[in-house]
Structure formats: structure tokens, C-alpha cells
Design an enzyme around this catalytic site. Structure first.
Site, short mmCIF file in Angstrom:
data_model
loop_
_atom_site.label_atom_id
_atom_site.label_comp_id
_atom_site.label_asym_id
_atom_site.label_seq_id
_atom_site.Cartn_x
_atom_site.Cartn_y
_atom_site.Cartn_z
N HIS A 134 -40.62 23.31 -13.32
CA HIS A 134 -39.76 23.64 -14.46
C HIS A 134 -39.96 22.67 -15.62
O HIS A 134 -39.01 22.05 -16.11
CB HIS A 134 -38.28 23.64 -14.03
CG HIS A 134 -37.43 24.51 -14.93
ND1 HIS A 134 -36.21 25.00 -14.55
CD2 HIS A 134 -37.62 24.96 -16.20
CE1 HIS A 134 -35.69 25.73 -15.53
NE2 HIS A 134 -36.54 25.70 -16.56
N GLU A 176 -33.34 24.73 -7.45
CA GLU A 176 -34.25 23.70 -7.95
C GLU A 176 -33.69 22.33 -7.59
O GLU A 176 -32.55 22.05 -7.94
CB GLU A 176 -34.44 23.82 -9.45
CG GLU A 176 -35.20 25.08 -9.84
CD GLU A 176 -35.51 25.17 -11.33
OE1 GLU A 176 -34.98 24.33 -12.11
OE2 GLU A 176 -36.27 26.06 -11.73
N ARG A 184 -36.34 32.35 -15.03
CA ARG A 184 -35.44 31.75 -14.06
C ARG A 184 -35.89 32.16 -12.67
O ARG A 184 -36.34 33.30 -12.45
CB ARG A 184 -33.98 32.19 -14.29
CG ARG A 184 -33.30 31.50 -15.46
CD ARG A 184 -33.08 30.02 -15.19
NE ARG A 184 -32.38 29.32 -16.26
CZ ARG A 184 -32.96 28.70 -17.28
NH1 ARG A 184 -34.27 28.73 -17.39
NH2 ARG A 184 -32.25 28.06 -18.18
#
Length: 322
Positions: A278, A260, A231
Site C-alpha cells: 500500500h 492490512e 482497496r
């Protein structure tokens, strides 16, 4: 799959975020109707939800969905889920830890290989016709190096398996579930001191926010590689940039960011950094599995069975909470 009795309407399961209907409807067939673009009334009547990682599941959401019996989160991160609010309502938060395990581990290793083998500067040499410049680029080895794994759950263990195939020494630290004694480090600083490659696979919590900071990076061997496929909040980007500028780190690989999509950071412009949006856990196979596993978890709860994995382990199938 058994068909419902004639005249019996099926309950509603809603999609929160970018949920692929084609991946969940077959699993839910005969058990629930999937609604991706739902109204307030449909949300109020919904017994289940399948949510993506970028959706907040908080007290306000639960108040809008009073009939909710289960929420399934694609992936394993629940930093945007109010677990206490869910537990107080007897709602399990289903997660899908098996779906992306191998994909994320492979992604972390791909980043490590990319940085250790200096693929970006070497590509530039060939592209720009500077063949003679290869003597100025130092290419290193994973063979014989030590990989430090922060978080030794499913993904961390798979990273360890891959590392052993490269004849790397494996060491690990996990603040919740201690790794086997033969590879365990007593604390994060001890792990940082021996890690030529440090890779992050712990959940983001108040305790792990900026877990990797200036103090930890200062303990790492000169020329080490740092990978974050966990993360974004686990890593202090300013500290990582400073470590690169000082030569403490030789490379950084990031698949995750906070927030994000991320705000621009000076670290992003460096040639010794590799960035992906991601996606390491979203390979073709893993992407399909997160949805089918989430939908199966919803069905399990609606049918009175324990789902394969939940983020709030105090929940039980009888709906009793502590």
C-alpha cells in the site's frame, strides 16, 4: 500567515496514527497547535484531527472528542470512518484526493507493465544464467490492448490518460458517476469481457465489497491482467487465485489488502503476482502533499471556508445538516 493576538491560546489539532508533524505544523501555524501524542484531556479539547487511513473514526471516538469541528483524512478512502456519526455532529471529513492521483495511477501502470512484460521470470532467467529459456517466456504488449477502468474518478481518469499514451483502448465503468459515453460500459460484466487489463479505483463500500469475484473473473479474456490499487476488499483473493491457476488471468498486481498488513495467502507465492505494501500513493511528493492538503483542509474549516474536498458532501460550512 497572521499571528494570533497576544494572550490568545490556539486551539488543538491532534494527529491520529502516523502523522508527520513536520508536514502539518507550517500549515497550521497561527491557527492551531498540533499535538501528535495527545492526552485524553487534549483530545477532549481538540477542535480538529488529522488521521491516517488505518485509524478508525467511529462513534466512540467522536464521544471522546466533543469539541471536534473537523477531521481530515489523508487520502480518499473513508471505509473506516463513520460518516453518519460525523454528519450528525456537523463535522466535515476532509479528504485529499488530489495528492496521490498521479502517483497511484503511475503505480497501477507500473504493475501492468511489470506483468505484461514478464519482468519477474525474465529477471530470473538472467540471474540464473538460463539465457536460452527466454523463448519459453511470452512477452505481450499494452499497445493495442484494452484497459478496463473500474471507477472513473480522478485516479481512473489519470489511468485513462496514461493508457492513451500507450495507444491502448480505454473502457470504463463507474457505478456512481458514469464515464463519457464513448468509453462507458453499461455494467461490470460488459467491462470485464473486453478488458485485457482490468484496474480497480472505486471506494470500498458494502456494495463494492468483493466486487471482483468468481463471476466477474470468469467473463475476462484468457490471459488478462488484474490490478488493484483501490482497496483490498474490492477483490476476492480466492477467486483471483483460482483464475490464475486456471489460466484465466495471466497476472495480478496488488497494492492493497484486507486486512492490512494482510494474512498470508497462497496467491502471494505465485511468480505471476506482484505485491506492494500500500505505497503506490505514497511517493515522496505525494506523501508530502497528503499531509499539507489535510492540514490546509483543517485550517479552511476553522476559518469558516469550504475545504477543497469532503467525503460527506451534505455537510456545509454553516454547520447545517439535513
Amino acid at each position: 500567515m497572521a499571528e494570533p493576538d497576544a494572550g490568545v491560546s490556539l486551539p488543538i489539532v491532534v494527529g491520529l496514527g502516523d502523522v508527520d508533524p513536520g508536514r502539518v505544523t507550517d500549515v497550521l501555524e497561527g491557527h492551531a497547535i498540533f499535538v501528535n501524542d495527545y492526552s485524553d484531556d487534549e483530545l477532549a479539547a481538540a477542535v480538529g484531527a488529522i488521521a491516517r487511513a488505518d485509524v478508525d473514526i467511529d462513534e466512540a471516538f467522536f464521544e471522546r472528542a466533543p469539541a471536534l469541528r473537523v477531521v481530515a483524512r489523508t487520502g480518499v478512502g473513508v471505509d473506516r470512518v463513520d460518516l453518519s456519526a460525523a454528519l450528525s455532529r456537523g463535522i466535515p471529513i476532509v479528504i485529499t484526493p488530489g495528492a496521490g492521483t498521479h502517483a497511484v495511477a503511475e503505480g497501477a501502470f507500473a504493475m501492468a507493465l511489470h506483468l505484461v512484460k514478464r519482468l519477474t521470470p525474465l529477471t530470473q532467467l538472467v540471474r540464473e544464467g538460463r539465457w536460452g529459456g527466454r523463448q519459453d517466456v511470452t512477452v505481450k504488449d499494452l499497445d493495442g490492448a484494452t484497459i478496463g477502468i473500474v471507477g472513473y474518478g480522478r485516479i481512473g481518469q489519470r489511468v485513462g490518460e496514461l493508457a492513451r499514451a500507450f495507444d491502448m483502448r480505454v473502457r470504463a465503468y463507474d457505478p456512481v458517476s458514469p464515464p463519457p459515453d464513448e468509453i462507458s460500459c453499461t455494467d461490470l460484466s460488459a467491462l470485464a469481457e473486453v478488458s485485457d487489463v482490468l484496474t480497480l479505483h472505486v471506494p470500498l463500500t458494502d456494495e463494492t465489497y468483493h466486487l471482483i469475484d468468481e463471476k466477474v473473473l470468469a467473463r475476462m479474456p484468457s490471459g488478462a491482467i488484474l490490478i488493484n490499487c483501490g482497496r483490498g476488499g474490492l477483490l476476492d483473493l480466492d477467486a483471483a487465485l483460482a483464475a490464475l491457476e486456471q489460466g484465466r488471468l495471466a497476472g495480478v498486481g496488488l497494492d492493497v489488502f484486507e486486512p492490512e498488513p494482510p494474512q498470508r495467502h497462497a496467491l502471494f507465492d505465485r511468480p505471476d503476482v506482484v505485491l506492494t505494501p500500500h505505497v503506490m500513493g505514497l511517493t515522496e511528493r505525494a506523501f508530502a502533499a497528503i499531509f499539507t492538503d489535510a492540514a490546509q483542509g483543517v485550517v479552511d474549516v476553522l476559518e469558516g471556508r469550504d475545504p477543497a474536498a469532503v467525503a460527506n458532501p451534505d455537510w456545509d460550512a454553516e454547520g447545517e445538516t439535513p
